[in-house]
Design a protein around this motif. Structure first.
Motif, mmCIF file in Angstrom:
data_model
loop_
_atom_site.group_PDB
_atom_site.id
_atom_site.type_symbol
_atom_site.label_atom_id
_atom_site.label_comp_id
_atom_site.label_asym_id
_atom_site.label_seq_id
_atom_site.Cartn_x
_atom_site.Cartn_y
_atom_site.Cartn_z
ATOM 1 N N LEU A 20 0.822 -1.216 0.000
ATOM 2 C CA LEU A 20 0.000 0.000 0.000
ATOM 3 C C LEU A 20 0.857 1.268 0.000
ATOM 4 C CD1 LEU A 20 -2.865 -0.956 2.485
ATOM 5 C CD2 LEU A 20 -3.066 -0.597 0.025
ATOM 6 N N ASN A 21 2.035 1.179 0.597
ATOM 7 C CA ASN A 21 2.882 2.376 0.658
ATOM 8 C C ASN A 21 4.354 2.016 0.408
ATOM 9 O OD1 ASN A 21 4.008 4.862 1.068
ATOM 10 N ND2 ASN A 21 2.930 5.248 3.003
ATOM 11 N N PRO A 22 4.702 1.748 -0.851
ATOM 12 C CA PRO A 22 6.097 1.362 -1.142
ATOM 13 C C PRO A 22 7.102 2.466 -0.837
ATOM 14 C CG PRO A 22 4.818 1.561 -3.170
ATOM 15 C CD PRO A 22 3.851 1.684 -2.038
ATOM 16 N N ALA A 23 6.658 3.735 -0.893
ATOM 17 C CA ALA A 23 7.589 4.835 -0.595
ATOM 18 C C ALA A 23 8.035 4.767 0.864
ATOM 19 C CB ALA A 23 6.925 6.174 -0.886
ATOM 20 N N ALA A 72 10.384 1.829 1.345
ATOM 21 C CA ALA A 72 11.741 2.133 0.854
ATOM 22 C C ALA A 72 12.527 2.900 1.922
ATOM 23 C CB ALA A 72 11.666 2.945 -0.436
ATOM 24 N N TRP A 93 19.826 3.813 -2.253
ATOM 25 C CA TRP A 93 18.425 4.158 -2.451
ATOM 26 C C TRP A 93 17.771 3.399 -3.611
ATOM 27 C CZ3 TRP A 93 14.304 5.872 -0.177
ATOM 28 C CH2 TRP A 93 13.243 6.398 -0.913
ATOM 29 N N VAL A 148 14.482 1.061 -3.403
ATOM 30 C CA VAL A 148 13.249 1.286 -4.179
ATOM 31 C C VAL A 148 12.833 -0.014 -4.874
ATOM 32 C CG1 VAL A 148 12.285 2.494 -6.183
ATOM 33 C CG2 VAL A 148 13.620 3.755 -4.493
ATOM 34 N N LEU A 153 9.374 -2.152 -4.058
ATOM 35 C CA LEU A 153 8.340 -2.428 -5.068
ATOM 36 C C LEU A 153 8.116 -3.927 -5.261
ATOM 37 C CD1 LEU A 153 9.435 0.270 -7.661
ATOM 38 C CD2 LEU A 153 7.251 0.243 -6.446
ATOM 39 N N TYR A 154 9.186 -4.717 -5.108
ATOM 40 C CA TYR A 154 9.099 -6.149 -5.431
ATOM 41 C C TYR A 154 8.737 -7.033 -4.233
ATOM 42 C CZ TYR A 154 10.468 -10.735 -7.218
ATOM 43 O OH TYR A 154 10.466 -12.048 -7.597
ATOM 44 N N TRP A 197 5.031 -7.760 -3.215
ATOM 45 C CA TRP A 197 4.307 -8.599 -4.178
ATOM 46 C C TRP A 197 4.823 -10.027 -4.170
ATOM 47 C CZ3 TRP A 197 -0.206 -7.179 -5.614
ATOM 48 C CH2 TRP A 197 -0.521 -5.813 -5.614
ATOM 49 N N ALA A 250 4.738 -5.881 -9.419
ATOM 50 C CA ALA A 250 5.808 -4.975 -8.956
ATOM 51 C C ALA A 250 6.111 -3.931 -10.033
ATOM 52 C CB ALA A 250 7.052 -5.774 -8.609
ATOM 53 N N SER A 303 3.292 -1.523 -10.173
ATOM 54 C CA SER A 303 3.398 -0.583 -9.050
ATOM 55 C C SER A 303 4.409 0.514 -9.354
ATOM 56 C CB SER A 303 3.838 -1.303 -7.782
ATOM 57 O OG SER A 303 2.785 -2.028 -7.248
ATOM 58 N N ALA A 304 5.547 0.091 -9.926
ATOM 59 C CA ALA A 304 6.603 1.065 -10.241
ATOM 60 C C ALA A 304 6.099 2.110 -11.236
ATOM 61 C CB ALA A 304 7.809 0.341 -10.815
ATOM 62 N N HIS A 309 1.606 3.108 -9.212
ATOM 63 C CA HIS A 309 1.249 3.279 -7.794
ATOM 64 C C HIS A 309 1.308 4.754 -7.387
ATOM 65 C CE1 HIS A 309 0.856 2.538 -3.548
ATOM 66 N NE2 HIS A 309 0.876 1.228 -3.714
ATOM 67 N N ARG A 364 1.747 5.960 -4.524
ATOM 68 C CA ARG A 364 2.768 6.181 -3.495
ATOM 69 C C ARG A 364 4.089 5.518 -3.880
ATOM 70 N NH1 ARG A 364 -0.504 5.291 2.163
ATOM 71 N NH2 ARG A 364 -1.727 7.197 2.073
ATOM 72 N N LYS A 365 4.349 5.435 -5.175
ATOM 73 C CA LYS A 365 5.604 4.794 -5.598
ATOM 74 C C LYS A 365 6.784 5.707 -5.220
ATOM 75 C CE LYS A 365 5.553 6.525 -10.349
ATOM 76 N NZ LYS A 365 4.264 7.186 -10.468
ATOM 77 N N PRO A 366 7.876 5.093 -4.754
ATOM 78 C CA PRO A 366 9.042 5.917 -4.428
ATOM 79 C C PRO A 366 9.738 6.385 -5.696
ATOM 80 C CG PRO A 366 9.494 3.593 -4.029
ATOM 81 C CD PRO A 366 8.072 3.666 -4.488
#
Lengths: 140, 144
Positions: free
Chosen positions: A26-29, A32, A43, A47, A51-52, A55, B23, B26-27, B30, B32-34
């Motif tokens: 829900l919040n990958p940021a 990270a 970094w 990231v 992301l991976y 999942w 994934a 999402s990248a 998303h 809220r993707k970083p």
């Protein structure tokens, strides 16, 4: 261990992975940032992992529910938890105060508690994988 | 044994590859993707070369009162309204703003820096890499 017990424990493990995966997906940021707290990777790698990994946990959780995929899913789960245990052992050894982010909610637990939890989960997953493999061998 | 191993490895590879699909989505999609580039972060060694820096301490008031960077103003993200006026009085267009919080894993400095950029329209706002931990580890002076 009977096949029925193995199935029940795989469901429990699946539920745990779904929980861990969803809060991070829900919040990958934010995840990270959690990974950066371990001070092990740059970094860009954090990231990619953010992301991976969620999942991977969710797909593994799904695979744990499918009998044909169960052995592979258990192997991934065991390797994941072993990796987390190693990570927490390094973190504890370096004396770094870090937010876990493992199961969401900020996770302010200490490194030693997170290490203990990861070791127990890794041992459980390896045990279930060996049980699954024994059942598979027996059925052949 | 080989008969067991081959499908097992196929299962593992299958799950690993299947996870790659969401994934990658999402990248791309998303909300809220970083960002692949960590924008706005600056190392302590870089800041050391700057002439006029307005330090912002984004940690809670209790941590700030224990010790902080000399000249730093306290601006916790949860007390924005009550502290922002002091910050604005100290700010000047030629001053670079550097925000810090506890260390690598805290997000308060990023939140405060983002609000300063978006709500106040300030451009020269940076986040100190490693935050307060980096400052202390470098053996810099602190104010108690």
């Amino acid at each position: 261990m009977t096949r029925r017990w193995l199935t029940v424990l795989c469901w429990v493990l699946s539920g745990l992975l779904v929980w861990a995966g969803i809060v991070k997906a829900l919040n990958p940021a934010a995840f990270a940032e959690n990974i950066m707290g371990f001070r092990l990777v740059p970094w860009s790698i954090a990231v990619g992992l953010a992301l991976y990994l969620p999942w991977l946990e969710l797909m593994t959780a799904l695979a744990l529910l499918l009998p044909r995929w169960r052995a592979g899913a258990l192997l991934i789960t065991a390797m994941l938890f072993t990796g987390f245990a190693l990570l927490w052992a390094i973190t504890w050894g370096r004396g770094i105060d870090v937010t876990c982010g493992c199961f969401g909610g900020g996770g302010s637990s200490s490194a030693i508690w997170s290490l203990a939890r990861a070791v127990v989960l890794a041992a459980g997953a390896w045990f279930l994988w060996s049980a699954e493999m024994r059942i598979r061998e027996f059925r052949r | 044994m080989n008969a067991v191993r081959i499908p097992l490895l196929r299962c593992v590879a299958g799950v690993l590859l299947l996870a790659l699909v969401p994934a990658l989505l999402s990248a791309w999609l998303h909300p809220r993707k970083p960002s692949w580039e960590r924008t706005g972060e600056v190392a302590l060694s870089t800041v050391a070369g700057w002439a006029d820096v307005l330090w912002i301490d984004a940690r809670p008031a209790t941590a700030y009162s224990e010790a902080h960077v000399p000249g730093a103003l306290n601006l916790p993200s949860g007390a924005w309204e009550s502290h922002i006026e002091t910050v604005l009085i100290a700010w000047a267009p030629e001053r670079r703003v550097v925000v810090y919080c506890d260390g690598h894993s805290c997000r308060a400095s990023h939140e405060v820096a983002a609000r300063m950029r978006t709500e106040l329209g300030l451009e020269n706002v940076h986040v100190l890499t490693g935050g307060w931990d980096a400052w202390r580890q470098a053996g810099r002076e602190v104010v108690k």
